[in-house]
Design an enzyme around this catalytic site. Structure first.
Site, PDB file in Angstrom:
ATOM      1  N   HIS A  98      29.470  47.275  38.745  1.00 47.32           N
ATOM      2  CA  HIS A  98      28.679  47.093  37.531  1.00 47.32           C
ATOM      3  C   HIS A  98      27.995  45.727  37.543  1.00 47.32           C
ATOM      4  O   HIS A  98      28.383  44.808  38.274  1.00 47.32           O
ATOM      5  CB  HIS A  98      29.568  47.226  36.293  1.00 47.32           C
ATOM      6  CG  HIS A  98      30.711  46.246  36.279  1.00 47.32           C
ATOM      7  ND1 HIS A  98      30.555  44.902  36.001  1.00 47.32           N
ATOM      8  CD2 HIS A  98      32.033  46.415  36.524  1.00 47.32           C
ATOM      9  CE1 HIS A  98      31.716  44.285  36.062  1.00 47.32           C
ATOM     10  NE2 HIS A  98      32.638  45.173  36.392  1.00 47.32           N
ATOM     11  N   ASP A 380      34.790  45.727  40.845  1.00 47.78           N
ATOM     12  CA  ASP A 380      35.133  44.871  41.981  1.00 47.78           C
ATOM     13  C   ASP A 380      36.380  45.370  42.695  1.00 47.78           C
ATOM     14  O   ASP A 380      36.493  45.248  43.917  1.00 47.78           O
ATOM     15  CB  ASP A 380      35.310  43.421  41.527  1.00 47.78           C
ATOM     16  CG  ASP A 380      36.298  43.266  40.375  1.00 47.78           C
ATOM     17  OD1 ASP A 380      36.852  44.280  39.905  1.00 47.78           O
ATOM     18  OD2 ASP A 380      36.520  42.119  39.933  1.00 47.78           O
TER      19      ASP A 380
END
Length: 479
Positions: A98, A380
């Site tokens: 994102h 992540d």
């Protein structure tokens, strides 16, 4: 003579600083988009002045922090879609992190970063498609999404950001990603036909608004015409996208081992501990409470948005504090590579996603599906193990809006010969991967054979566990 040499030295240093300062302004490395009331009081507000280092990129913690921020700029490009003559691009699969978000954690007894998460096209950073993106996402159109996703907002809109909310920078980052991929895959390679439908796309997102909105922004920038009825957004409950294959005790074992390694490495760092003690003193809380608040998450937000670090009557958290913590992160990455525990975790964590990637390629090559473009909007904690599993640990911690691209190609003569390219943030990393590092690209096969990737995912990646398949590797205890 000594005085004259000192004078000349000072002149040279001043010239270098001036040139670097102009370069930073030109590249927009230090943008500032404060709230309205912040702009009015900007004269009385302290600014972050970056420390200038001479170490090469990849070592400097401040340079690494700027890279992590991934500030949008007009000069970014990639080599997606490049190949030798007469090779045909068949399909593309993209895994993204994102975009820029508001912190997930707050530092106790300090003011949260004052950031406006509403979208304003006239405010930087912006994008030519931002206004039409807002207009399109605001329409009360029926959407084709799984239930969890349909209840989420389609774009960020709070004037005061909520924890973890995507920012305007995050939207712009993925509009730009979409535009870059559109130029290559749509305009150049005609990957998606003009009469495309939902069978040509596969889209999957975790149940967070920041991943859904990032995926929407990328697709809006990518597709020639964004049509809600032609896109089905699937919900993925797992951040490692393991779907129905998440039962893996040894993956959990290696994750616990990795967490112990992180703790042991941290307690050995006396400078880091002293930094936490000093920051806790400034804030007025116990050191343990400060560590639990994961201050680097909030400080990175201050850094990326050029907002002053928190201050109290006892002093201010400084760039030096930030640099010590960021330096420890880089040292921890190096230790993580040497210990190999995280690598073993990554192989087991990311295998289901890699297996799905391989299977989709094989089915497409056999004309068993029409999905020419697949998108996974993730985190992540998805990108990092994926990079490690592919044998790319030197790629550093994933920046905001990072992208990993898997391209499937067909050779010019033998249609049965299929090839793969893997790109990370626009760079071709195929021949750095574990399964194609030894391939001679100057041979008759200038691209990496798909079979190398298939062998790796189906069997070779389990060799380190003395196993030949995923189930056995997940359930066999290694002593």
């Amino acid at each position: 003579m000594v005085s004259r040499n000192k004078f000349i030295f000072l002149l040279v240093v001043a010239a270098l600083l001036a040139i670097l300062s102009l370069s930073l302004q030109f590249l927009h490395l230090i943008p500032s988009t404060p709230l309205k009331d912040e702009r009015q009081s900007s004269k009385s507000r302290k600014r972050i002045i970056p420390i200038l280092y001479t170490e090469p990129p990849g070592i400097n913690p401040i340079y690494e922090a700027y890279a992590y921020c991934n500030i949008p700029n007009k000069t970014e490009h990639g080599v997606e879609g490049h190949s030798p003559p007469d090779f045909k691009l068949l399909s593309v699969q993209v895994v993204i992190r994102h975009g820029d978000r508001y912190p997930l954690y707050s530092i106790p007894k300090t003011n949260r970063p004052a950031i406006d998460c509403s979208l304003i096209p006239s405010r930087n950073p912006s994008h030519p498609q931002l206004a039409t993106f807002i207009k399109h996402m605001s329409k009360p159109t029926k959407v084709n999404m799984d239930n969890v996703l349909s209840s989420l907002p389609r774009f960020p809109s709070h004037f005061v950001c909520e924890m973890g909310e995507l920012t305007q920078t995050g939207i712009v980052q993925h509009l730009q990603n979409g535009k870059l991929l559109r130029h290559t895959y749509i305009e150049k390679h005609k990957l998606i036909p003009d009469n495309w439908n939902k069978q040509h796309l596969y889209v999957e997102s975790t149940g967070k608004s920041r991943t859904l909105q990032s995926g929407l922004a990328l697709l809006f920038g990518l597709l020639p015409e964004f049509d809600w009825q032609k896109v089905h957004f699937r919900h993925q409950w797992s951040t490692i996208f393991c779907a129905s294959n998440c039962d893996c005790p040894m993956r959990n074992h290696y994750l616990e081992e990795e967490q112990r390694r992180q703790y042991n490495f941290r307690v050995k760092n006396n400078l880091l501990e002293q930094t936490y003690v000093d920051m806790a003193r400034i804030i007025g809380i116990p050191t343990r409470q400060l560590r639990a608040a994961n201050p680097i998450d909030s400080l990175l937000c201050h850094f990326c948005h050029n907002i002053t670090f928190p201050c109290t009557q006892a002093g201010c958290i400084s760039l030096e504090h930030f640099t010590v913590i960021k330096s420890h992160q880089l040292d921890d990455e190096k230790d993580r590579q040497e210990k190999m525990v995280y690598y073993k975790y990554s192989l087991l964590a990311i295998h289901p996603l890699l297996n799905q990637t391989v299977t989709r390629m094989q089915k497409f090559a056999e004309n068993q599906n029409n999905e020419v473009f697949a998108l996974y909007s993730a985190h992540d904690v998805t990108i990092a193990p994926l990079l490690n599993a592919l044998g790319l640990p030197e790629a550093r911690f994933p920046r905001f809006a990072a992208r990993i691209v898997f391209e499937l190609w067909r050779g010019p003569r033998d249609k049965k010969r299929l090839y793969i390219r893997i790109l990370y943030n626009g760079d071709d990393v195929t021949f750095h991967t574990t399964f194609c590092r030894k391939h001679n690209r100057h041979s008759g096969q200038p691209l990496c054979p798909l079979q190398n990737f298939v062998n790796f995912v189906k069997k070779d990646m389990f060799a380190i566990f003395n196993s030949t398949n995923y189930y056995d590797a997940c359930h066999r205890r290694v002593f």
